[in-house]
Enzyme design. Structure first.
Site, short mmCIF file in Angstrom:
data_model
loop_
_atom_site.label_atom_id
_atom_site.label_comp_id
_atom_site.label_asym_id
_atom_site.label_seq_id
_atom_site.Cartn_x
_atom_site.Cartn_y
_atom_site.Cartn_z
N HIS A 45 14.34 20.69 1.22
CA HIS A 45 13.95 22.07 0.92
C HIS A 45 13.41 22.73 2.19
O HIS A 45 12.76 22.08 3.01
CB HIS A 45 12.88 22.06 -0.17
CG HIS A 45 12.43 23.42 -0.60
ND1 HIS A 45 13.29 24.35 -1.13
CD2 HIS A 45 11.20 24.01 -0.57
CE1 HIS A 45 12.61 25.46 -1.41
NE2 HIS A 45 11.34 25.28 -1.08
N CYS A 56 17.49 28.16 -0.18
CA CYS A 56 16.21 28.17 0.54
C CYS A 56 16.43 28.22 2.05
O CYS A 56 15.60 28.76 2.78
CB CYS A 56 15.36 26.96 0.16
SG CYS A 56 16.17 25.37 0.40
#
Length: 435
Positions: free
Chosen positions: A386, A83
């Site tokens: 994330h 990510c």
């Protein structure tokens, strides 16, 4: 027992006999039935594919002013904690001038052997030869706004990253800012050396928007990386004993800003205690006069020894795209902790004039910037959590969360706890709300 070829096995004598007529009518019937089965299977597969394509198209439609329009944005599949890479790629893909340059480059082709004249498609089984970061970056950017798929898998690009950036091998979480710097540096170096037999000077075609006066050289000759992201800092150091002043000019691709310590306990915009930290506070902290501590004593050439001194940064030249990195991660005794403070930032009209070395030489519009993209880290540590990104495209804001792309609004964007901010030069048609 009959087998698939139309023969019958006799176990008593361990032999086969033909289970058909002399004209082979039974076999013809079998073939006809098999063809019918295959046709039904093929038709069913086409029907399912059509339904999938329709559902994909419907999922990429949205309502704008009462009419239906298609979302042409494409997500990036997560290949295993990638990510950090996806958020940076989506941000860079929405910096129009930078993205368009790479998309317009010719495709890299192999020139030797049986594959001469064919495009290069990398797989993880290939060797080190013919690896081009520029080419895989170009192909990824081309795929992101075609609108033909909901998500693209950047496997070939990730393979090249593994080859030329050993720090990012494996599938552990990485720092998005560190990846961005490595990516830009390696793109810059590869463009300098040229590729596909084309020299760098030929690749950097004459373009009024990338004129020589707008280029900042970092580690050699200028490329599109330094022409767009490159700026220049002036570093002034003054000896507190004799008053000797030292000046040094340093090129930069981004500015890393501390979040002032007085704001580090404020985690949200709506928290009541104390004022909200703003991007202006972070920029002021970066450019304010600072007295260096005992571990950073300045070697004064006049005093002939290390002395206490002050340091101040000025921006000597602003870039076309101003990349601001908020330093949210810092080391304690054993851990790298995150500063989760909310920092207020403007969507339009970021005024950088007061941080310039010679503001009087700048025009009224040349120091204004509008936000193009934001990278956000969700979670508590750099090795976990994330990354997602917000970016504006053709006047609309999108949220990029790996393979998922959703339309969002400005109110949502300004509430984000930014980690990296990408500002582009202000356009005359944009608003005028300044920082």
């Amino acid at each position: 027992i009959e087998n698939g070829s139309g023969y019958k096995r006799l176990y008593r004598c361990d032999d086969f006999v033909v289970n058909d007529t002399k004209l082979g009518l039974v076999q013809k019937v079998r073939e006809h039935l098999q063809n019918l089965e295959n046709s039904a299977f093929t038709a069913d597969r086409h029907r399912k594919r059509k339904l999938l394509e329709n559902s994909t198209l419907n999922s990429k439609l949205l309502k704008v002013n009462g009419s239906t329009t298609a979302i042409c944005a494409t997500g990036l599949r997560n290949l295993g904690n990638t990510c950090f890479m996806n958020a940076i790629l989506q941000s860079l893909s929405n910096i129009e001038q930078f993205c368009c340059y790479f998309k317009e480059l010719p495709a890299v082709e192999l020139r030797n052997g049986k594959t001469a004249g064919r495009r290069t498609y990398h797989t993880r089984s290939q060797g080190d030869n013919n690896v081009s970061l520029v080419e895989e970056f170009r192909k990824t950017l081309c795929a992101l706004w075609q609108g033909s798929q909901t998500a693209f898998s950047p496997e070939s690009l990730f393979y090249v990253v593994w080859k030329i950036m050993p720090n990012f091998r494996g599938y552990q979480q990485q720092d998005a800012h560190e990846f961005m710097r490595y990516l830009l540096d390696h793109l810059h170096l590869e463009l300098q050396g040229g590729f596909n037999g084309v020299s760098r000077s030929a690749i950097l075609q004459e373009n009024s928007t990338l004129s020589a006066s707008n280029k900042c050289c970092i580690n050699g000759a200028s490329t599109v990386v330094t022409a767009i992201f490159g700026g220049i800092l002036q570093n002034e150091v003054n000896c507190l004993i004799c008053g000797t002043e030292s000046r040094k000019f340093d090129p930069f691709l981004d500015l890393s800003l501390d979040i002032p310590s007085q704001f580090r306990s404020k985690r949200s915009k709506n928290q009541e205690n104390g004022p909200v930290c703003s991007l202006r506070d972070c920029l002021r902290s970066f450019t304010d006069l600072e007295e260096l501590d005992e571990t950073e004593l300045y070697m004064c050439h006049k005093c002939k020894k290390k002395q206490k001194s002050t340091k101040k940064f000025w921006i000597q030249k602003l870039p076309k795209v101003l990349c601001l990195h908020l330093k949210r991660f810092h080391w304690t005794a054993y851990l790298r902790n995150k500063v989760d403070t909310y920092v207020e930032f403007p969507l339009r009209g970021l005024d950088m004039k007061c941080y310039l070395l010679e503001p009087e030489n700048s025009g009224p519009e040349s120091c204004l910037y509008d936000l193009a993209a934001v990278v956000v880290h969700h979670g508590s540590g750099v090795g976990s959590g994330h990354y997602t990104a917000y970016a504006t495209h053709e006047g609309r804001w999108f949220h990029f969360n790996d393979s998922t792309v959703t339309l969002t609004d400005e109110e949502t964007v300004v509430k984000a706890k930014a980690y990296i901010l990408f500002y582009v030069e202000h356009q005359a048609k944009a608003g005028s709300d300044k920082l």
